[in-house]
Design a protein around this motif. Structure first.
Motif, short mmCIF file in Angstrom:
data_model
loop_
_atom_site.label_atom_id
_atom_site.label_comp_id
_atom_site.label_asym_id
_atom_site.label_seq_id
_atom_site.Cartn_x
_atom_site.Cartn_y
_atom_site.Cartn_z
N THR A 44 -50.87 45.52 -16.75
CA THR A 44 -51.98 44.67 -16.28
C THR A 44 -51.65 44.16 -14.88
O THR A 44 -50.53 43.68 -14.65
CB THR A 44 -52.19 43.47 -17.22
N PHE B 111 -54.14 33.94 -0.30
CA PHE B 111 -53.98 34.24 -1.72
C PHE B 111 -55.29 34.49 -2.46
O PHE B 111 -55.26 35.00 -3.56
CB PHE B 111 -53.22 33.10 -2.42
N ASN C 180 -49.67 39.73 -9.57
CA ASN C 180 -48.75 39.70 -10.71
C ASN C 180 -48.95 41.00 -11.46
O ASN C 180 -50.09 41.42 -11.70
CB ASN C 180 -49.08 38.54 -11.66
N LYS D 82 -62.25 49.60 -14.19
CA LYS D 82 -61.49 48.43 -14.64
C LYS D 82 -60.15 48.88 -15.24
O LYS D 82 -59.17 48.16 -15.20
CB LYS D 82 -62.34 47.73 -15.71
N ARG E 249 -54.71 48.10 -16.19
CA ARG E 249 -55.90 47.26 -16.00
C ARG E 249 -55.91 46.73 -14.58
O ARG E 249 -54.94 46.13 -14.12
CB ARG E 249 -55.90 46.12 -17.01
N GLN F 27 -51.11 32.35 -16.90
CA GLN F 27 -52.28 33.01 -16.31
C GLN F 27 -52.68 34.24 -17.12
O GLN F 27 -53.86 34.46 -17.39
CB GLN F 27 -52.00 33.41 -14.87
N PHE G 164 -49.04 38.61 -3.67
CA PHE G 164 -50.43 38.33 -3.99
C PHE G 164 -50.87 38.88 -5.34
O PHE G 164 -51.99 38.69 -5.75
CB PHE G 164 -51.35 38.88 -2.89
N PRO H 179 -62.76 37.44 -5.64
CA PRO H 179 -63.92 37.37 -4.74
C PRO H 179 -65.17 36.81 -5.39
O PRO H 179 -66.08 36.33 -4.70
CB PRO H 179 -64.13 38.83 -4.31
N THR I 198 -60.66 42.82 -10.35
CA THR I 198 -61.87 43.01 -9.54
C THR I 198 -61.56 43.33 -8.08
O THR I 198 -62.12 44.27 -7.51
CB THR I 198 -62.73 41.72 -9.57
N ILE I 199 -60.63 42.57 -7.51
CA ILE I 199 -60.37 42.68 -6.07
C ILE I 199 -59.80 44.05 -5.68
O ILE I 199 -59.89 44.45 -4.52
CB ILE I 199 -59.47 41.52 -5.59
N LEU J 124 -52.92 41.38 -12.10
CA LEU J 124 -53.79 40.22 -11.85
C LEU J 124 -53.53 39.71 -10.44
O LEU J 124 -52.41 39.81 -9.95
CB LEU J 124 -53.48 39.08 -12.84
N PRO J 125 -54.55 39.16 -9.81
CA PRO J 125 -54.29 38.50 -8.53
C PRO J 125 -53.46 37.24 -8.79
O PRO J 125 -53.78 36.48 -9.70
CB PRO J 125 -55.69 38.13 -8.03
N ALA J 126 -52.38 37.04 -8.05
CA ALA J 126 -51.63 35.80 -8.20
C ALA J 126 -52.52 34.66 -7.72
O ALA J 126 -53.22 34.80 -6.72
CB ALA J 126 -50.36 35.86 -7.36
#
Lengths: 119, 143
Positions: free
Chosen positions: A83, B98, A58, A19, A6, B63, A56, B102, A9-10, A85-87
């Motif tokens: 998965t 960080f 996870n 996705k 997964r 998270q 940056f 966006p 977005t970034i 994810l952005p930290a």
């Protein structure tokens, strides 16, 4: 069967907007190499030039943070779900100082080592 | 992309209360909202795993749980907020480095003044910070 990954977005600019992508490998490192072969540039957003996992992001294998599973050596196999994810982090402290506080290398190119810029 | 953050006063109050509660440590959290709505409706106070006066970091497992929950609810992180406890409510270099969502509004609350809060909101895309207006409204949600 493959490993489902997964993508946040970034990083979807590397996956043509997808996705979820699929990859293969025996370790996270191998999986990332495989993903990078299909989605060029992705590796550079996950792994630092020094070869460590980027601060940056996870990455989770089956809902476990890979930092607790051996990081890039974490074992993966077909049917696993990965998965990214952005930290989410930040704060008033300068980046290099924050990284030092956390005992982790500062890898942001815009920030010279030892810089303690605030605000 | 809008250049204004419209947010319910009850949510702003909850964020400020969280920031005051954790002061002098930095507080952080998310306000989720329906995907594409640009409307923050569900406040989620997150733990600052760094427990620091100058740094915040979401706990990675918390998270994952919260991001999954948003996914299941067809929500996204409309607002990502944190406090600065001794400096102004403007993104630091660390914040910019960080910033990985966006589509999110990055809301900063400064609690350096004991009697008043500075609340400002920013878009941070590809390292570029754009300040936006914060439009605090009443009763867009049942909080």
């Amino acid at each position: 069967m493959a490993i489902e990954v997964r993508v946040p977005t970034i990083l979807r600019s590397y996956t043509g907007g997808a996705k979820v992508v699929e990859g293969s490998g025996d370790t996270l490192s191998g999986l990332i190499d495989d993903l990078d072969a299909k989605h060029s540039g992705l590796k550079g957003r996950l792994i630092t030039p020094e070869g460590g996992l980027h601060r940056f992001v996870n990455i989770y294998v089956n809902d476990e943070d890979v930092r607790f599973l051996g990081a890039l050596d974490a074992k993966v196999s077909d049917g696993d779900s990965v998965t990214i994810l952005p930290a989410v982090a930040g704060g008033a402290l300068g980046f290099a100082a924050a990284a030092a506080l956390l005992g982790r290398p500062s890898n942001h190119p815009a920030t010279a080592p030892g810089t303690t810029e605030g605000e | 992309m809008n250049d204004v953050l419209t947010i319910d006063s009850a949510i702003v109050e909850a964020i400020v209360a969280h920031a005051r509660r954790d002061h002098p440590d930095e507080a952080c959290g998310v306000v989720a909202g329906p995907i594409g709505s640009d409307l923050p409706t569900r406040h989620i106070a997150m733990d600052n795993a760094a427990r620091s006066m100058t740094f915040y970091e979401f706990d990675s497992m918390e998270q994952l749980r919260v991001w999954r929950e948003m996914d299941d609810n067809d929500e996204e992180p409309v607002v990502i907020y944190h406090s600065h406890t001794a400096t102004e409510a403007y993104p630091s270099r660390t914040d910019i480095s960080f910033a990985g969502e966006p589509g999110a509004h990055y809301l900063l609350v400064s609690t350096r003044e004991p009697d008043s809060e500075e609340i400002r909101s920013f878009r941070i895309v590809d390292g570029v910070v754009t300040e936006e207006e914060v439009n605090i409204v009443d009763a867009t949600v049942d909080a």
